[in-house]
Design a protein around this motif. Structure first.
Motif, short mmCIF file in Angstrom:
data_model
loop_
_atom_site.label_atom_id
_atom_site.label_comp_id
_atom_site.label_asym_id
_atom_site.label_seq_id
_atom_site.Cartn_x
_atom_site.Cartn_y
_atom_site.Cartn_z
N ALA A 108 6.61 -11.54 11.09
CA ALA A 108 8.00 -11.25 10.74
C ALA A 108 8.18 -10.88 9.27
N GLY A 109 7.09 -10.78 8.52
CA GLY A 109 7.25 -10.56 7.09
C GLY A 109 6.98 -9.16 6.61
N GLN A 110 6.79 -8.20 7.52
CA GLN A 110 6.43 -6.84 7.11
C GLN A 110 7.54 -6.19 6.28
N GLU A 111 8.77 -6.34 6.70
CA GLU A 111 9.87 -5.69 5.99
C GLU A 111 10.00 -6.22 4.57
N ALA A 112 9.88 -7.54 4.43
CA ALA A 112 9.96 -8.14 3.09
C ALA A 112 8.81 -7.68 2.22
N LEU A 113 7.63 -7.59 2.81
CA LEU A 113 6.45 -7.13 2.07
C LEU A 113 6.63 -5.70 1.59
N GLU A 114 7.19 -4.87 2.44
CA GLU A 114 7.43 -3.48 2.06
C GLU A 114 8.44 -3.38 0.93
N GLN A 115 9.49 -4.20 0.99
CA GLN A 115 10.51 -4.17 -0.05
C GLN A 115 9.94 -4.58 -1.42
N ILE A 116 8.99 -5.49 -1.41
CA ILE A 116 8.45 -6.02 -2.66
C ILE A 116 7.33 -5.15 -3.21
N PHE A 117 6.40 -4.74 -2.35
CA PHE A 117 5.19 -4.10 -2.83
C PHE A 117 5.04 -2.63 -2.48
N ALA A 118 5.93 -2.08 -1.68
CA ALA A 118 5.76 -0.69 -1.26
C ALA A 118 6.37 0.28 -2.26
N SER A 119 5.87 0.25 -3.49
CA SER A 119 6.33 1.21 -4.49
C SER A 119 5.86 2.60 -4.09
N THR A 120 6.66 3.57 -4.39
CA THR A 120 6.28 4.94 -4.05
C THR A 120 5.14 5.40 -4.95
N PRO A 121 4.33 6.33 -4.47
CA PRO A 121 3.25 6.87 -5.32
C PRO A 121 3.79 7.42 -6.64
N ARG A 122 5.00 7.93 -6.61
CA ARG A 122 5.60 8.47 -7.83
C ARG A 122 5.78 7.39 -8.88
N ILE A 123 6.31 6.23 -8.49
CA ILE A 123 6.54 5.14 -9.43
C ILE A 123 5.21 4.59 -9.95
N VAL A 124 4.25 4.44 -9.06
CA VAL A 124 2.94 3.93 -9.44
C VAL A 124 2.28 4.86 -10.46
N ALA A 125 2.28 6.15 -10.16
CA ALA A 125 1.66 7.13 -11.06
C ALA A 125 2.36 7.15 -12.42
#
Length: 238
Positions: A108-125
């Motif tokens: 049940a934690g996938q959505e929360a994980l995405e909100q926290i760690f799923a930065s876009t490649p643009r932001i990371v770069a």
């Protein structure tokens, strides 16, 4: 009494062991990763002041960078910047892989994980690029000012280098990461506010910086002057 050592006073490739260098490197990388993983895209408003939440502690990395360059010299500070660069790339890659992997049935934690760690490649770069250029600029300015001032006016070197490095970092990161997704007004407001916070951190931390630098110079018997240093950022030589 601390002996002021000139660049070139030791053989190139000298592998002298320092008592605290590795600890400062670890602290630098820790601050860097935390400030880039925790709330990097969150905008907060406190007492009418709007700024990026993740950048509240990011200036500590510049504080460590100043201390490293002042005591150990540009070349050893450059190695730490590269260590942070590698750590950021690995953390970004790991976050992308973990978030992308399909969750198990019932997880049940996938959505929360995405909100926290799923930065876009643009932001990371943007973050990695701005960090590298900003930190290298910071170390370069401090090393040059140290030689120019003959080791005097530490406050001028730390604050001046931070003003230059953080200006480059902010001017690169926010437009590259958020232009077109944030309004221009919000972008400029956050960029300016974060710059003020970052430089303000350095000013407030000046007494602490003096204490740490003095302690390290005495304990390490080192006070490096970059008179003959090769300032290319693309090297790990010391």
């Amino acid at each position: 009494m601390v002996v002021k050592k000139k660049a070139g006073s030791k053989a190139v490739g000298d592998r002298r062991n320092y008592r605290y260098y590795d600890l400062i490197m670890a602290a630098f990388v820790c601050v860097l990763l935390c400030s880039n993983l925790i709330g990097v895209s969150k905008v907060v408003t406190v007492a009418g002041f709007t700024f990026g939440g993740g950048n509240l502690f990011f200036p500590l990395s510049y504080l460590f960078g100043d201390i490293l360059t002042e005591v150990y010299g540009y070349a050893r500070s450059r190695r730490v910047v590269w260590a942070g660069f590698g750590a950021m790339i690995f953390a970004s890659l790991m976050a992308w892989i973990v978030v992308t992997l399909p969750p198990a049935e019932g997880h049940a934690g996938q959505e929360a994980l995405e909100q926290i760690f799923a930065s876009t490649p643009r932001i990371v770069a943007a973050s990695i690029f701005a960090y590298f250029i900003g930190e290298m600029t910071n170390s370069f300015i401090l090393a040059k000012l140290k030689v120019r001032t003959e080791g005097r006016f530490l406050w001028l070197r730390t604050i001046g280098s931070t003003m230059g490095g953080e200006a480059i970092d902010s001017l690169l990161f926010y437009p590259l990461a958020f232009y077109g997704t944030w309004s221009n007004d919000l972008l400029l407001k956050v960029m300016l506010a974060n710059y003020v916070i970052k430089v303000g951190w350095e000013v407030l931390a000046t007494p602490l910086t003096y204490r740490i630098v003095s302690f390290l110079k005495k304990k390490e018997d080192e006070d490096y002057f970059d008179r003959d240093t090769n300032f290319t950022p693309f090297s790990l030589k010391v």
